[in-house]
Design an enzyme around this catalytic site. Structure first.
Site, PDB file in Angstrom:
ATOM      1  N   CYS A  72       4.871 -15.766  -2.001  1.00  0.00           N
ATOM      2  CA  CYS A  72       4.265 -14.718  -1.159  1.00  0.00           C
ATOM      3  C   CYS A  72       3.512 -15.292   0.036  1.00  0.00           C
ATOM      4  O   CYS A  72       3.047 -14.539   0.892  1.00  0.00           O
ATOM      5  CB  CYS A  72       3.349 -13.840  -1.995  1.00  0.00           C
ATOM      6  SG  CYS A  72       4.237 -13.017  -3.332  1.00  0.00           S
ATOM      7  N   CYS A 113      -0.325  -1.403  -7.879  1.00  0.00           N
ATOM      8  CA  CYS A 113       0.590  -2.526  -7.682  1.00  0.00           C
ATOM      9  C   CYS A 113       1.106  -2.518  -6.246  1.00  0.00           C
ATOM     10  O   CYS A 113       1.261  -1.457  -5.641  1.00  0.00           O
ATOM     11  CB  CYS A 113       1.791  -2.422  -8.609  1.00  0.00           C
ATOM     12  SG  CYS A 113       1.374  -2.416 -10.365  1.00  0.00           S
ATOM     13  N   SER A 114       1.399  -3.707  -5.699  1.00  0.00           N
ATOM     14  CA  SER A 114       1.942  -3.774  -4.345  1.00  0.00           C
ATOM     15  C   SER A 114       3.282  -3.051  -4.311  1.00  0.00           C
ATOM     16  O   SER A 114       4.039  -3.049  -5.275  1.00  0.00           O
ATOM     17  CB  SER A 114       2.103  -5.219  -3.888  1.00  0.00           C
ATOM     18  OG  SER A 114       2.816  -5.966  -4.835  1.00  0.00           O
ATOM     19  N   HIS A 146       4.653  -4.663   0.648  1.00  0.00           N
ATOM     20  CA  HIS A 146       4.680  -6.124   0.478  1.00  0.00           C
ATOM     21  C   HIS A 146       6.113  -6.657   0.538  1.00  0.00           C
ATOM     22  O   HIS A 146       6.673  -7.063  -0.477  1.00  0.00           O
ATOM     23  CB  HIS A 146       4.008  -6.473  -0.857  1.00  0.00           C
ATOM     24  CG  HIS A 146       3.858  -7.930  -1.129  1.00  0.00           C
ATOM     25  ND1 HIS A 146       3.828  -8.886  -0.135  1.00  0.00           N
ATOM     26  CD2 HIS A 146       3.703  -8.608  -2.304  1.00  0.00           C
ATOM     27  CE1 HIS A 146       3.686 -10.082  -0.689  1.00  0.00           C
ATOM     28  NE2 HIS A 146       3.613  -9.935  -1.997  1.00  0.00           N
TER      29      HIS A 146
END
Lengths: 136, 399
Positions: free
Chosen positions: B80, B216-217, B346
């Site tokens: 990430c 959550c992303s 994301h």
């Protein structure tokens, strides 16, 4: 040909020791700095030493953190409790068993101990044994 | 040492782009970043590109759409932190004196991908327990020896902080998510810009306690690109380019140093603390000087620990910091005014440049409805498991 003389047991992972007294986990400990690792080593990640000895991990400890997994990859049974247990200074990753998988029954700081269970028997009569921790 | 500046930067709309591939999305971001900086591919001396889920060679594929000049391309991969790594690669080339202007781009298509991490091999069809791999496992360990899934790993990261310092419960983590979703309503480029009540967040589908789905992303598609330039070169450009340029006061990338337990549960704390310390030293500022922070809230449980890791509060004081209202957009130190990864989205490799775009947008005074008034200094943070941490500190131009 498979040996059919007696049922044999195989641990889920090679750091679960079944054939040396009570079931326990074992780690590779750096003889230089004492860092412990569950997989095979080329060198110590902490001090780069290359000399290790096999050590027994304490079979009880304190639950330092956990999650209750409700949604997982296909084939993984949910819900289950995943956590990190502080076993006398060595952190161990494991599931919790023999406890309701909800936040009313699982909390950080709880004391837990190692337990083993059967994962089933294969076509050759070999039984796989898994491990988890359970409340004391 | 010569200064480094962001000359042009752009992010695409994050969301579901069914009719466009990664090259389309990345090329859109690159063309817009070049236009934003008033330059073309002819000015670029180096290019760094990241795309984690693709087949490789994304940089060259983008060049074929936007301009092939023969410059060095570095295709980077750092979980990430891939976008931040691409940016830092271009910055290092300039610092090394090999180029005076460079391009960094990150792109991902993740819409509908679902759960990241987890799974692993099943028992063989032949139904034989056969030890394999580093741990001699006879079958998949995910779900049998803890969890490999990202929501579960980061849930444990947050719960560990709560165990150590207290005060972090399900409701606290849900409130962090409530903040970020509220912030997202002002961001037209966010994948999701819906405000949720605390009850809606806590009552939504549980993924890995205490992270429910909105905590959550969001997996989505998107790209972001930046043009970086040396201070010497910037002086030769127009006054308008100099005025809009944003100074990179710190650019830091770290990996996780060994700590007890770090190979059992990823330690996302130590490498972030190390990166923050170095970044503040490089920039010659402290956390008290920051006007806004974009940090890696891949899960609500992660945002909490990074308040502490980035020094936004005293050690152990993250819960009090949040409860004080500080990280809300009208608080003393706004965090994730973009909506963060939970609502902005994301698209992994784009994230580490998109968060810098957000900070630049405010420092340039161009953030419209969500502008943090008078923002002069901001910090962008990403972390990739494995682990890699990228921190950039950005300052408004004095020109």
């Amino acid at each position: 040909m498979a040996d059919t003389s007696a049922p044999t047991r195989v641990p889920l992972v090679d750091y679960l020791v079944l054939d040396d007294g009570e079931p326990h986990l074992a780690a590779n400990e750096c003889t230089g700095c004492g860092a412990r690792f569950f997989d095979r080593r080329n060198a110590c990640a902490a001090c780069f030493g290359t000399d290790f000895r096999r050590v027994k991990i304490a079979t009880s400890g304190e639950l330092r953190t956990f999650t209750i997994v409700a949604f997982a990859a296909p084939g993984v049974e949910v819900p289950f409790v995943s956590g990190v247990i502080d076993c006398d200074g060595t952190s161990v990753r494991a599931n919790l068993r023999n406890v309701e998988p909800d936040a009313d029954h699982v909390h950080t700081g709880m004391n837990v101990q190692l337990t083993t269970y059967s994962l089933g028997t294969d076509d050759h009569g070999t039984e796989a044994i898994g491990f988890a921790f359970e409340p004391i | 040492m010569d200064e480094i500046w962001i000359l042009g930067i752009n992010m695409t709309k994050f969301g579901k782009h069914t009719d466009r591939d990664v090259v389309d999305l990345a090329s859109e971001a690159v063309m817009a970043a070049l236009a934003d900086g008033g330059v073309t591919m002819a000015d670029m001396g180096v290019m760094a590109a990241g795309n984690l889920m693709g087949s490789g060679g994304i940089g060259q594929q983008i060049q074929k759409q936007v301009g092939q000049t023969g410059i060095a391309v570095y295709n980077v991969s750092n979980a990430c932190a891939t976008g931040a790594t691409a940016l830092r690669t271009a910055i290092m080339s300039i610092k090394a004196g090999e180029s005076d202007m460079g391009l960094a781009v990150g792109v991902e298509k993740l819409a509908g991908v679902g759960l990241l991490g987890g799974g692993g091999r099943a028992k063989k069809d032949g139904n034989e327990w056969e030890p394999q791999g580093r741990f001699g496992a006879v079958t998949s360990t995910d779900g049998r020896i803890g969890t490999d899934t990202m929501p579960g790993v980061f849930a444990q990261v947050g719960m560990e902080y709560g165990h150590k310092y207290g005060g972090a419960d399900f409701e606290l983590f849900a409130k962090i998510s409530e903040k970020n979703h509220a912030h997202s309503t002002l961001n037209p480029l966010a994948a999701y810009s819906k405000r949720f009540t605390l009850e809606e967040i806590m009552g939504d589908m549980m993924i890995a306690y205490p992270n429910t789905r909105p905590m959550c992303s969001a997996n989505c598609d998107g790209a972001a690109a930046a043009v970086v330039v040396s201070g010497e070169k910037l002086k030769t450009l127009s006054l308008e380019q100099q005025r809009r340029a944003v100074k990179v006061s710190a650019s830091v990338l770290t990996s996780d140093p060994w700590q007890e337990a770090c190979q059992v549960l990823p330690d996302v704390n130590t490498l972030t603390r190390n990166a923050a310390k170095t970044a503040y030293e490089q920039a010659g500022i402290g956390p008290e000087d920051l006007d806004l922070v974009e940090l890696h809230d891949c899960f609500a449980t992660a945002e909490l620990v990074h308040y502490d890791n980035l020094g936004l509060c005293e050690e152990g004081g993250a819960v009090d910091f949040f409860n004080s209202g500080a990280p809300w957009r009208d608080g003393s130190l706004p965090v994730n005014v973009s909506g963060g990864l939970q609502s902005k989205g994301h698209p992994i490799s784009a994230t580490g440049i998109a968060n810098i775009w957000e900070v630049c947008h405010h420092l340039r005074g161009e953030a419209g409805d969500r502008q943090i008034e008078g923002a002069k200094v901001g910090l962008a943070h990403v972390i990739g498991l494995g682990s890699a941490c990228g921190i950039h500190i950005l300052e408004r131009s004095a020109a």
